[in-house]
Write a protein that holds these residues in place. Structure first.
Motif, PDB file in Angstrom:
ATOM      1  N   SER A   7       0.731  -1.111   0.125  1.00  0.00           N
ATOM      2  CA  SER A   7      -0.022   0.048  -0.002  1.00  0.00           C
ATOM      3  C   SER A   7       0.803   1.507  -0.062  1.00  0.00           C
ATOM      4  O   SER A   7       1.964   1.266   0.739  1.00  0.00           O
ATOM      5  CB  SER A   7      -1.031   0.093   1.089  1.00  0.00           C
ATOM      6  N   SER A   8       0.291   2.404  -0.597  1.00  0.00           N
ATOM      7  CA  SER A   8       0.937   3.885  -0.514  1.00  0.00           C
ATOM      8  C   SER A   8       2.376   3.728  -1.071  1.00  0.00           C
ATOM      9  O   SER A   8       3.084   4.357  -0.589  1.00  0.00           O
ATOM     10  CB  SER A   8       0.848   4.292   0.884  1.00  0.00           C
ATOM     11  N   ASN A  30      -4.243   2.524  -1.933  1.00  0.00           N
ATOM     12  CA  ASN A  30      -3.620   3.910  -1.973  1.00  0.00           C
ATOM     13  C   ASN A  30      -2.448   3.939  -2.906  1.00  0.00           C
ATOM     14  O   ASN A  30      -1.497   4.333  -2.671  1.00  0.00           O
ATOM     15  CB  ASN A  30      -3.454   4.305  -0.722  1.00  0.00           C
ATOM     16  N   ASN A  31      -2.490   3.286  -4.084  1.00  0.00           N
ATOM     17  CA  ASN A  31      -1.475   3.305  -4.987  1.00  0.00           C
ATOM     18  C   ASN A  31      -2.274   4.268  -6.358  1.00  0.00           C
ATOM     19  O   ASN A  31      -3.186   4.897  -6.215  1.00  0.00           O
ATOM     20  CB  ASN A  31      -1.184   2.165  -5.487  1.00  0.00           C
ATOM     21  N   GLY A  55      -8.772   2.524  -3.086  1.00  0.00           N
ATOM     22  CA  GLY A  55      -8.040   3.994  -2.909  1.00  0.00           C
ATOM     23  C   GLY A  55      -7.314   4.004  -3.917  1.00  0.00           C
ATOM     24  O   GLY A  55      -6.148   4.354  -3.894  1.00  0.00           O
ATOM     25  N   ASN A  56      -7.451   3.659  -5.487  1.00  0.00           N
ATOM     26  CA  ASN A  56      -6.757   3.672  -6.560  1.00  0.00           C
ATOM     27  C   ASN A  56      -7.458   4.295  -7.450  1.00  0.00           C
ATOM     28  O   ASN A  56      -8.570   5.121  -7.163  1.00  0.00           O
ATOM     29  CB  ASN A  56      -6.503   2.208  -6.945  1.00  0.00           C
ATOM     30  N   ASN A  57      -7.131   4.071  -8.746  1.00  0.00           N
ATOM     31  CA  ASN A  57      -7.839   4.780 -10.080  1.00  0.00           C
ATOM     32  C   ASN A  57      -8.475   3.937 -10.776  1.00  0.00           C
ATOM     33  O   ASN A  57      -8.364   4.164 -12.200  1.00  0.00           O
ATOM     34  CB  ASN A  57      -6.691   5.773 -10.806  1.00  0.00           C
ATOM     35  N   ASN A  79     -12.743   3.966  -5.324  1.00  0.00           N
ATOM     36  CA  ASN A  79     -12.089   4.203  -6.897  1.00  0.00           C
ATOM     37  C   ASN A  79     -13.000   5.052  -7.542  1.00  0.00           C
ATOM     38  O   ASN A  79     -13.788   5.962  -7.087  1.00  0.00           O
ATOM     39  CB  ASN A  79     -11.962   2.501  -7.174  1.00  0.00           C
ATOM     40  N   HIS A  80     -13.279   4.546  -8.914  1.00  0.00           N
ATOM     41  CA  HIS A  80     -14.033   5.413  -9.541  1.00  0.00           C
ATOM     42  C   HIS A  80     -14.908   4.648 -10.445  1.00  0.00           C
ATOM     43  O   HIS A  80     -15.264   4.879 -11.787  1.00  0.00           O
ATOM     44  CB  HIS A  80     -13.177   6.417 -10.611  1.00  0.00           C
TER      45      HIS A  80
END
Length: 290
Positions: A7-8, A30-31, A55-57, A79-80
């Motif tokens: 993570s991160s 979170n990357n 917590g990514n894209n 995310n999205h």
């Protein structure tokens, strides 16, 4: 190595070499991962039980994940995502599905095939409705729906006998209770169809064209137990509060044949204790409305 937490770290992809590790838990929160960042060989992660890529894209559901049929815990929050893959049923062993904090506008019917699911988090999305197949999740204990655009819940939700936690805060169904009765005058066809069904007048192929027979066979019974009426296209949409735990009441959408049935229906279902007939006062332990 069975647990790996990366993570991160600003990662944009997960390397193929991970498939050579006997991982049971992979955490990559979170990357900068997106929908194409997963190894093509991820299906070979036969021991993987938990995957956390919150917590990514990620903008579309990563289809590669569907190959990891050993998964029990899947976290895709923050995310999205706009939709859940209709093939989510392939992850038949899932017990926890966390997909809150996305941009979901629809939940596919196939979610109802996740028979082992115990916790479903759909909070903080843009959902306006849920599929009736949610009722098939017989083992579901926690259903988190807060911060959406839900105005009603499917009536079938009362079948979730194991449900002990339901979060509904920050939804229109809680913020603003609406009971709109929309009833336009019934057509002559509707009147005739109702009379035939209510009075039990026999009909068949020699008397009527097939289109009318199919129409008559499509009649819906009024949900008011004291009413023997039916309806076809003309119905009253009514939102009522159903008592789940003796303290909180949840709005559910029901269809009636007449506006008169609303008052009759409400009176008929309240028992001597003041709770509603098809609500189990011991079923829900925690209902979060605010």
């Amino acid at each position: 190595m069975e647990v790996l937490d990366v993570s991160s770290n600003g990662l944009t992809e997960l390397p193929e070499i991970l498939s050579e590790c006997p991982l049971r838990c992979l955490i990559a929160k979170n990357n900068n991962l997106d929908s194409d960042s997963f190894p093509k060989s991820i299906g070979s992660f036969v021991n993987l039980k938990e995957l956390n890529v919150s917590g990514n894209n990620i903008t579309s559901f990563p289809e590669q994940i569907l190959e990891v049929t050993s998964l029990k815990y899947l976290y895709l929050g923050g995310n999205h995502l706009r939709e859940i893959s209709k093939d989510i049923w392939k992850l038949h062993g899932l017990q926890i599905l966390y997909i809150g904090g996305n941009k979901l506008v629809h939940v596919p019917d196939s979610v109802g095939k996740l028979k082992q699911l115990q916790a479903l988090n759909l909070s903080d999305n843009i959902l306006e409705s849920l599929p009736a197949t949610i009722a098939n999740l017989k083992n579901l204990k926690s259903l988190l729906l807060h911060k959406n655009k839900l105005r009603t819940l499917p009536p079938e939700i009362v079948a979730l006998k194991c449900l002990t936690e339901l979060s509904l805060r920050d939804n229109p169904l809680v913020v603003r209770f609406v009971s709109n009765m929309t009833l336009s005058p019934p057509s002559l066809l509707e009147h005739a169809g109702r009379a035939i069904k209510v009075h039990g007048i026999p009909y068949g192929a020699p008397d009527l064209p097939r289109s009318l027979i199919e129409y008559l066979n499509s009649a819906h019974h009024c949900v008011n137990p004291t009413c023997k009426g039916v309806f076809f296209d003309n119905r009253v949409e009514h939102i009522k509060f159903v008592d789940f735990c003796g303290k909180y009441r949840i709005p559910l959408l029901q269809y009636l044949c007449s506006s008169k049935c609303i008052e009759d229906d409400c009176n008929s279902e309240v028992d001597e204790s003041g709770t509603y007939g098809y609500a189990n006062s011991n079923m829900m332990k925690k209902v979060l409305l605010g």
